[in-house]
Scaffold this motif. Structure first.
Motif, PDB file in Angstrom:
ATOM      1  N   GLY A 212      -3.540 -26.633  -8.545  1.00 56.53           N
ATOM      2  CA  GLY A 212      -2.523 -26.045  -9.359  1.00 56.53           C
ATOM      3  C   GLY A 212      -1.046 -25.702  -8.812  1.00 56.53           C
ATOM      4  O   GLY A 212      -0.067 -25.943  -9.578  1.00 56.53           O
ATOM      5  N   GLY A 215       0.593 -29.266  -8.891  1.00 55.42           N
ATOM      6  CA  GLY A 215       0.696 -29.894 -10.033  1.00 55.42           C
ATOM      7  C   GLY A 215       0.052 -31.076  -9.894  1.00 55.42           C
ATOM      8  O   GLY A 215       0.419 -32.121 -10.330  1.00 55.42           O
ATOM      9  N   ALA A 216      -1.093 -31.279  -9.332  1.00 57.09           N
ATOM     10  CA  ALA A 216      -2.094 -32.177  -8.837  1.00 57.09           C
ATOM     11  C   ALA A 216      -3.547 -32.248  -9.120  1.00 57.09           C
ATOM     12  O   ALA A 216      -3.853 -31.131  -9.059  1.00 57.09           O
ATOM     13  CB  ALA A 216      -1.824 -32.970  -7.617  1.00 57.09           C
ATOM     14  N   THR A 217      -4.329 -33.109  -9.431  1.00 56.90           N
ATOM     15  CA  THR A 217      -5.469 -32.939  -9.498  1.00 56.90           C
ATOM     16  C   THR A 217      -6.221 -33.193  -8.296  1.00 56.90           C
ATOM     17  O   THR A 217      -6.387 -34.395  -7.891  1.00 56.90           O
ATOM     18  CB  THR A 217      -6.102 -33.745 -10.866  1.00 56.90           C
ATOM     19  OG1 THR A 217      -5.352 -33.365 -12.130  1.00 56.90           O
ATOM     20  CG2 THR A 217      -7.731 -33.581 -11.003  1.00 56.90           C
TER      21      THR A 217
END
Length: 335
Positions: A212, A215-217
């Motif tokens: 989070g 900004g990545a999974t």
């Protein structure tokens, strides 16, 4: 409180016989009764160790106070000489002491942790089996002993007749001797304030928090950063809420971030690391060299907890960018 027995005076009444007027009863003179009071035993002061503080080391960091060479020989029949005493890393966080003795035919390592350092920690069932039920007579075999004050584990290596039954018998004798030595010269009592300690992390939840911030999974899984430690270090890790996570980008097969967290160890900066500003209030960052996986090393601390990370660059993520994201996740307790 113990009370003394009190002597009770009995009044004797003398009555006039028939035809005589009744006379007032005569009484013995009262005898003052001494009141015995006990003096309460003074309660020793208990040291309260701060959440990020370093507790006292068991047995005053003196392995000769844990066991003498003669006591080792009496219990095991082995001729061993004292080799080392250590309380560092995770063991220091719980007040633990590691003592080693070595001879021509065997090595014995004894690890002592005060119950104040253990707290409510319990080794997982599979670890209990690995350390204290399984036994390799050609390599190592361990034992455990506990009292109200101490948690003790010992490991024999290359000892003659090192069967499970023999090691358990040696351990029972050595544990009882350690307990007697402690009773003869006990450590000053202490307790640990665990306010603000991170819990043992769920690795996927940690990956979500870091992702989070980036900004990545990301995906996370529990991992191990090496060979199984000795049983004392394993217990110290559980007591310190240790987490070991490997984190990867979703869809990628390789781990790019290794995360190792410990509660209670965040008040100092490791030697050889240089302070860096990761732009996160409350988190002190420092950078080290290159880790065993070929990535950049970082240490993060909030004064109470610490995180050791190793980051390998990916096509989209650079190491310091990831370190800053871990710092932001750490500032929120990885929520």
């Amino acid at each position: 409180m113990r009370r003394s027995r009190l002597a009770i005076g009995v009044a004797v009444l003398l009555s006039a016989l028939a035809g005589c007027a009744s006379a007032p009863p005569e009484q013995d003179a009262e005898t003052p009764t001494a009141v015995v009071t006990s003096t309460p035993t003074p309660t020793p002061d208990v040291l309260n160790v701060a959440p990020g503080g370093i507790p006292p080391v068991a047995f005053g960091h003196d392995c000769a106070s844990v066991l003498t060479e003669a006591q080792l020989s009496d219990a095991t029949g082995l001729d061993l000489q004292s080799q080392s005493a250590d309380s560092s890393g995770t063991m220091a966080n719980v007040g633990g002491l590691v003592c080693a003795w070595r001879g021509d035919s065997a090595t014995v390592v004894v690890e002592v942790i005060p119950q104040s350092g253990v707290g409510d920690a319990v080794l997982p069932a599979d670890s209990e089996k690995y350390y204290f039920e399984d036994c390799d007579p050609q390599w190592v075999c361990a034992w455990k002993w506990e009292s109200h004050e101490l948690w003790v584990a010992g490991t024999f290596q290359f000892a003659p007749d090192m069967t499970r039954a023999n090691v358990d018998a040696w351990g029972a004798a050595l544990g009882a001797q350690i307990g007697a030595n402690f009773a003869a010269r006990p450590d000053e009592p202490w307790t640990r304030d665990r306010t603000g300690w991170w819990p043992t992390l769920d690795c996927q939840r940690a990956a979500d928090a870091i992702g989070g911030a980036l900004g990545a999974t990301l995906t996370g899984q529990a991992t191990s950063l090496g060979d199984p430690p000795t049983p004392g270090y394993a217990m110290a890790g559980v007591a310190s809420h240790r987490s070991e996570c490997g984190i990867a980008e979703r869809g990628a097969s390789s781990i790019f971030l290794y995360l190792d967290t410990l509660a209670g160890t965040g008040a100092t900066t490791p030697d050889g690391y240089q302070a860096i500003d990761l732009g996160v209030d409350g988190i002190q960052g420092s950078a080290g060299g290159t880790g065993s996986h070929g990535g950049a090393l970082y240490h993060l601390a909030d004064g109470v907890n610490s995180a050791w990370i190793e980051v390998r660059a990916t096509a989209a993520l650079q190491p310091e960018m990831v370190a800053a994201a871990v710092a932001r996740a750490a500032a929120s307790g990885f929520h």
